[in-house]
Write an enzyme that holds these catalytic residues in place. Structure first.
Site, short mmCIF file in Angstrom:
data_model
loop_
_atom_site.label_atom_id
_atom_site.label_comp_id
_atom_site.label_asym_id
_atom_site.label_seq_id
_atom_site.Cartn_x
_atom_site.Cartn_y
_atom_site.Cartn_z
CG ASP A 73 -63.02 20.99 16.43
OD1 ASP A 73 -63.94 20.45 17.35
OD2 ASP A 73 -63.06 21.29 15.33
N GLY A 74 -59.99 22.11 19.88
CA GLY A 74 -58.53 22.01 20.39
C GLY A 74 -58.37 21.44 21.65
CG ASP A 148 -52.60 19.55 11.30
OD1 ASP A 148 -51.94 19.83 12.26
OD2 ASP A 148 -53.40 20.30 10.80
NE ARG A 175 -35.49 28.50 -1.86
CZ ARG A 175 -35.06 28.89 -0.71
NH1 ARG A 175 -34.41 27.64 -0.34
NH2 ARG A 175 -35.08 29.90 -0.04
CB ALA A 189 -57.40 21.54 10.74
CB ALA A 191 -54.84 20.32 5.27
CG LEU A 192 -60.48 24.04 4.28
CD1 LEU A 192 -60.94 23.22 3.06
CD2 LEU A 192 -61.69 23.79 5.22
CB SER A 193 -56.40 27.54 6.16
OG SER A 193 -55.30 26.98 6.80
CD GLN A 248 -53.69 21.02 20.97
OE1 GLN A 248 -53.48 19.86 21.17
NE2 GLN A 248 -55.20 21.63 20.96
#
Length: 298
Positions: A73-74, A148, A175, A189, A191-193, A248
């Site tokens: 994917d990267g 993202d 904060r 990606a 956001a899921l974690s 990246q």
């Protein structure tokens, strides 16, 4: 006329032997189908062709009907950003791990390609984000993201303070360790974690996910895809903040800079073999297929 006459290939720049053998098989198959094959400059060098005919990614995207990305994917994320202006469709051959975007295995790629070249495929148009750092004089530096844009702390163990507005309306001052602004593609990606929701890739939406917020009521927020998100960083925190696109590329905000995130005018077309099932991908990649323990017969 046959579909996809000129096909570009971009390969992952490590795991060299596996990438080379996969690309060699791919090239033989495509040429046996009378397709013209082009390479980006890095892949040309990786294959030790020494032909000097490798193209820069932007030129590759404009000269090809289809670009096949061999890697994970990267690799596809990097290719998507550089190819976005050219309009070529993308197909991913998965040599990585999860593979939400690159979903064709090397074992299946020749059969999958024959179907695609015959017109049997599914196409998805994926939105992208543009992240722009604007200084007080109005000068702007921008980057694209398919997954993202992350405003995050670095080189510090303490939280940073971010003020977020959407379409000019103040949302909050938080904060936290940072903020993830993700596309539906990116919802599987980082956001899921971070506890964000899974969005179907066809949705016209953006999701904002705080990273380890100090206030537990600060929850993920899904907004319309046409929204303009603006983030300001507290001055004392600026030296400890970076803006990263797809994990990246980096931007460093300075004093009185604004970070603006909105949908980019460019989109990416992802090709999948006929029968591609988004929910089957989720089941396979997220381990939803097993039977929970304790639910069998007594």
């Amino acid at each position: 006329m046959a579909l996809f006459q000129t096909i570009g290939i971009i390969g992952k720049q490590n795991d060299i032997e596996r990438v080379r053998s996969t690309i060699d098989q791919l090239v033989r198959h495509l040429r046996s189908r009378d397709r013209r094959v082009l390479f980006d400059a890095d892949t040309d060098a990786l294959l030790a062709r020494a032909s000097g005919s490798g193209l820069q990614p932007a030129e590759l995207g404009s000269r090809c009907d289809l670009v096949i990305v061999v890697g994970g994917d990267g690799t596809l994320l990097a290719a998507a950003r550089t190819l976005a202006a050219g309009g070529a469709a993308l197909l991913g051959i998965n040599l990585g791990r999860l593979g939400f975007l690159v979903d064709v295995s090397p074992e299946e790629m020749c059969d999958a390609l024959d179907g695609i070249l015959a017109g049997r495929y599914k196409v998805e148009e994926r939105c992208m984000l543009a992240a722009t750092v604007v200084d007080r004089d109005g000068r702007a530096t921008s980057h694209l993201a398919l997954n993202d844009v992350v405003i995050h702390k670095w080189n510090t163990a303490r939280m940073i303070e971010l003020e977020t507005t959407i379409d000019g309306a103040l949302v909050n001052t938080q904060r936290s360790d940072g903020l993830i602004v993700a596309t539906p593609t990116g919802s599987t990606a980082y956001a899921l974690s971070g506890g964000g929701p899974l969005l179907h890739p066809a949705l016209n939406a953006i999701v904002l996910v705080p990273i380890c917020p100090h206030t537990l009521s600060n929850r993920p927020l899904v907004i319309g895809g046409g929204s303009r998100v603006e983030i300001r960083v507290r001055d004392m925190d600026l030296d400890h903040v970076r803006v990263t696109c797809d994990g990246q590329t980096d931007l460093a905000p300075l004093g009185e800079d604004r970070i603006v995130v909105e949908q980019a005018p460019q989109t990416i077309r992802l090709l999948h073999p006929q029968g591609h099932d988004h929910y089957a991908i989720l089941r396979a990649k997220l381990g939803w297929g097993g039977q929970p323990q304790g639910t069998g017969p007594c």
